[in-house]
Design a protein around this motif. Structure first.
Motif, PDB file in Angstrom:
ATOM      1  N   ARG A  50       0.839  -1.207   0.000  1.00  0.00           N
ATOM      2  CA  ARG A  50       0.000   0.000   0.000  1.00  0.00           C
ATOM      3  C   ARG A  50       0.870   1.253   0.000  1.00  0.00           C
ATOM      4  NH1 ARG A  50      -2.578  -2.567   3.725  1.00  0.00           N
ATOM      5  NH2 ARG A  50      -4.391  -3.624   2.909  1.00  0.00           N
ATOM      6  N   LYS A  51       1.901   1.247   0.832  1.00  0.00           N
ATOM      7  CA  LYS A  51       2.824   2.381   0.906  1.00  0.00           C
ATOM      8  C   LYS A  51       3.551   2.566  -0.421  1.00  0.00           C
ATOM      9  CE  LYS A  51       3.487   1.968   5.859  1.00  0.00           C
ATOM     10  NZ  LYS A  51       4.347   1.453   6.921  1.00  0.00           N
ATOM     11  N   GLN A  52       3.984   1.463  -1.040  1.00  0.00           N
ATOM     12  CA  GLN A  52       4.661   1.552  -2.334  1.00  0.00           C
ATOM     13  C   GLN A  52       3.725   2.106  -3.397  1.00  0.00           C
ATOM     14  OE1 GLN A  52       5.906  -2.543  -2.628  1.00  0.00           O
ATOM     15  NE2 GLN A  52       7.945  -2.093  -1.817  1.00  0.00           N
ATOM     16  N   GLY A  53       2.468   1.694  -3.355  1.00  0.00           N
ATOM     17  CA  GLY A  53       1.483   2.217  -4.298  1.00  0.00           C
ATOM     18  C   GLY A  53       1.297   3.711  -4.136  1.00  0.00           C
ATOM     19  N   ALA A  54       1.209   4.167  -2.887  1.00  0.00           N
ATOM     20  CA  ALA A  54       1.049   5.601  -2.616  1.00  0.00           C
ATOM     21  C   ALA A  54       2.277   6.384  -3.091  1.00  0.00           C
ATOM     22  CB  ALA A  54       0.814   5.832  -1.134  1.00  0.00           C
ATOM     23  N   GLU A  55       3.465   5.825  -2.868  1.00  0.00           N
ATOM     24  CA  GLU A  55       4.694   6.484  -3.328  1.00  0.00           C
ATOM     25  C   GLU A  55       4.716   6.589  -4.854  1.00  0.00           C
ATOM     26  OE1 GLU A  55       7.826   4.098  -1.663  1.00  0.00           O
ATOM     27  OE2 GLU A  55       7.556   4.930   0.349  1.00  0.00           O
ATOM     28  N   LYS A  56       4.306   5.524  -5.517  1.00  0.00           N
ATOM     29  CA  LYS A  56       4.294   5.523  -6.982  1.00  0.00           C
ATOM     30  C   LYS A  56       3.290   6.546  -7.498  1.00  0.00           C
ATOM     31  CE  LYS A  56       6.423   2.967  -9.976  1.00  0.00           C
ATOM     32  NZ  LYS A  56       7.807   3.283 -10.332  1.00  0.00           N
ATOM     33  N   ALA A  57       2.126   6.631  -6.889  1.00  0.00           N
ATOM     34  CA  ALA A  57       1.111   7.603  -7.303  1.00  0.00           C
ATOM     35  C   ALA A  57       1.593   9.024  -7.048  1.00  0.00           C
ATOM     36  CB  ALA A  57      -0.205   7.351  -6.571  1.00  0.00           C
ATOM     37  N   ALA A  58       2.300   9.234  -5.953  1.00  0.00           N
ATOM     38  CA  ALA A  58       2.806  10.570  -5.628  1.00  0.00           C
ATOM     39  C   ALA A  58       3.802  11.047  -6.683  1.00  0.00           C
ATOM     40  CB  ALA A  58       3.455  10.574  -4.246  1.00  0.00           C
ATOM     41  N   SER A  59       4.543  10.124  -7.257  1.00  0.00           N
ATOM     42  CA  SER A  59       5.538  10.526  -8.259  1.00  0.00           C
ATOM     43  C   SER A  59       4.992  10.536  -9.684  1.00  0.00           C
ATOM     44  CB  SER A  59       6.763   9.613  -8.189  1.00  0.00           C
ATOM     45  OG  SER A  59       6.435   8.297  -8.581  1.00  0.00           O
ATOM     46  N   GLY A  60       3.922   9.768  -9.950  1.00  0.00           N
ATOM     47  CA  GLY A  60       3.435   9.681 -11.331  1.00  0.00           C
ATOM     48  C   GLY A  60       1.947   9.861 -11.512  1.00  0.00           C
ATOM     49  N   GLY A  61       1.215  10.087 -10.417  1.00  0.00           N
ATOM     50  CA  GLY A  61      -0.233  10.240 -10.508  1.00  0.00           C
ATOM     51  C   GLY A  61      -0.950   8.908 -10.464  1.00  0.00           C
ATOM     52  N   GLY A  62      -2.248   8.962 -10.171  1.00  0.00           N
ATOM     53  CA  GLY A  62      -3.076   7.764 -10.110  1.00  0.00           C
ATOM     54  C   GLY A  62      -3.778   7.521 -11.425  1.00  0.00           C
ATOM     55  N   GLY A  63      -4.789   6.671 -11.401  1.00  0.00           N
ATOM     56  CA  GLY A  63      -5.574   6.356 -12.596  1.00  0.00           C
ATOM     57  C   GLY A  63      -5.002   5.211 -13.405  1.00  0.00           C
ATOM     58  N   LEU A  64      -5.833   4.680 -14.289  1.00  0.00           N
ATOM     59  CA  LEU A  64      -5.431   3.514 -15.086  1.00  0.00           C
ATOM     60  C   LEU A  64      -4.293   3.810 -16.054  1.00  0.00           C
ATOM     61  CD1 LEU A  64      -8.734   1.597 -15.981  1.00  0.00           C
ATOM     62  CD2 LEU A  64      -6.931   0.955 -14.373  1.00  0.00           C
ATOM     63  N   GLU A  65      -4.300   4.976 -16.664  1.00  0.00           N
ATOM     64  CA  GLU A  65      -3.221   5.298 -17.610  1.00  0.00           C
ATOM     65  C   GLU A  65      -1.874   5.313 -16.900  1.00  0.00           C
ATOM     66  OE1 GLU A  65      -3.124   5.386 -20.968  1.00  0.00           O
ATOM     67  OE2 GLU A  65      -5.198   4.705 -20.743  1.00  0.00           O
ATOM     68  N   SER A  66      -1.837   5.920 -15.730  1.00  0.00           N
ATOM     69  CA  SER A  66      -0.604   5.946 -14.949  1.00  0.00           C
ATOM     70  C   SER A  66      -0.231   4.542 -14.476  1.00  0.00           C
ATOM     71  CB  SER A  66      -0.748   6.885 -13.757  1.00  0.00           C
ATOM     72  OG  SER A  66       0.431   6.888 -12.993  1.00  0.00           O
ATOM     73  N   LEU A  67      -1.224   3.754 -14.059  1.00  0.00           N
ATOM     74  CA  LEU A  67      -0.963   2.376 -13.638  1.00  0.00           C
ATOM     75  C   LEU A  67      -0.306   1.594 -14.767  1.00  0.00           C
ATOM     76  CD1 LEU A  67      -1.441   0.269 -11.286  1.00  0.00           C
ATOM     77  CD2 LEU A  67      -3.468  -0.421 -12.587  1.00  0.00           C
ATOM     78  N   LYS A  68      -0.851   1.728 -15.976  1.00  0.00           N
ATOM     79  CA  LYS A  68      -0.279   1.022 -17.134  1.00  0.00           C
ATOM     80  C   LYS A  68       1.137   1.513 -17.431  1.00  0.00           C
ATOM     81  CE  LYS A  68      -3.793   1.913 -19.830  1.00  0.00           C
ATOM     82  NZ  LYS A  68      -4.699   2.014 -20.984  1.00  0.00           N
TER      83      LYS A  68
END
Length: 157
Positions: A50-68
Motif C-alpha cells: 500500500r505504501k509503495q502504491g502511494a509512493e508511486k502515485a505521488a511521483s506519477g499520478g493515479g488512474g489507469l493510464e498511470s498504472l499502465k
C-alpha cells in the motif's frame, strides 16, 4: 524510497526477497504455525505494498493510464509476463497472464507454496495505495496452479 531501488528489476528484487524471507517464513511457520505466520506475513506485505502504491502515485499520478505506464510496464519490463489484453477503457483494464516468470522463479527456488505471500497477495493492496477509486478483481493465479491470472482493474461503482 531511495532512487537506487528503482534500478533493480522487479523480478530480481523478488528473488532477493524470497531468498531471505522464504527461509524466515518457513522457520516462523514451523515454530508458530502456518496459519498465524502466513496471516502476519500477508498483512505486513500488504501494508508495505500500500505504501509503495502511494509512493508511486505521488511521483506519477493515479488512474489507469498511470498504472499502465508507470507500474504494469515496470512489472513486465523484461517480458516477465505473457499477457493478452481483453478490455482497455478509461474505467476498466482487463487482461489475462498466461506466463508468469515470478511464479516460475518461486517454484524454481523451492518457494512456490509461499510465492503468493510475497507477490500475488500484494497486488490489491498496491492498488489501494496507488488509487483507491479502482479495485482489482482476480479469481485465478498461475501461482495457485491455475492456467492463467485473470486481472481486472476497474473503477469502483
Amino acid at each position: 524510497m531511495r532512487k537506487d531501488n528503482e534500478q533493480i528489476d522487479l523480478i530480481k528484487q523478488r528473488e532477493i526477497e524470497i531468498k531471505v524471507l522464504g527461509p524466515v517464513i518457513r522457520a516462523f511457520a514451523k515454530e508458530f504455525g502456518e496459519e498465524k505466520t502466513f496471516d502476519v506475513v500477508r498483512r505486513t506485505m500488504q501494508d508495505l505494498s500500500r505504501k509503495q502504491g502511494a509512493e508511486k502515485a505521488a511521483s506519477g499520478g493515479g488512474g489507469l493510464e498511470s498504472l499502465k505506464k508507470n507500474c504494469i510496464s515496470a512489472w513486465n519490463k523484461n517480458g516477465e509476463l505473457a499477457s493478452t489484453t481483453l478490455e482497455d477503457t478509461s474505467e476498466t483494464l482487463r487482461f489475462d497472464v498466461s506466463r508468469c516468470d515470478f511464479a516460475s522463479l518461486y517454484k524454481e527456488l523451492g518457494f512456490g507454496d509461499i510465492g503468493a505471500l510475497i507477490s500475488c497477495d500484494r497486488d490489491a493492496a498496491f492498488l489501494e495505495g496507488f488509487d483507491n477509486s479502482f479495485e482489482l478483481l482476480r479469481e485465478k493465479t498461475i501461482m495457485a496452479g491455475d492456467d492463467l491470472c485473470d486481472f481486472c482493474y476497474r473503477k469502483k461503482s
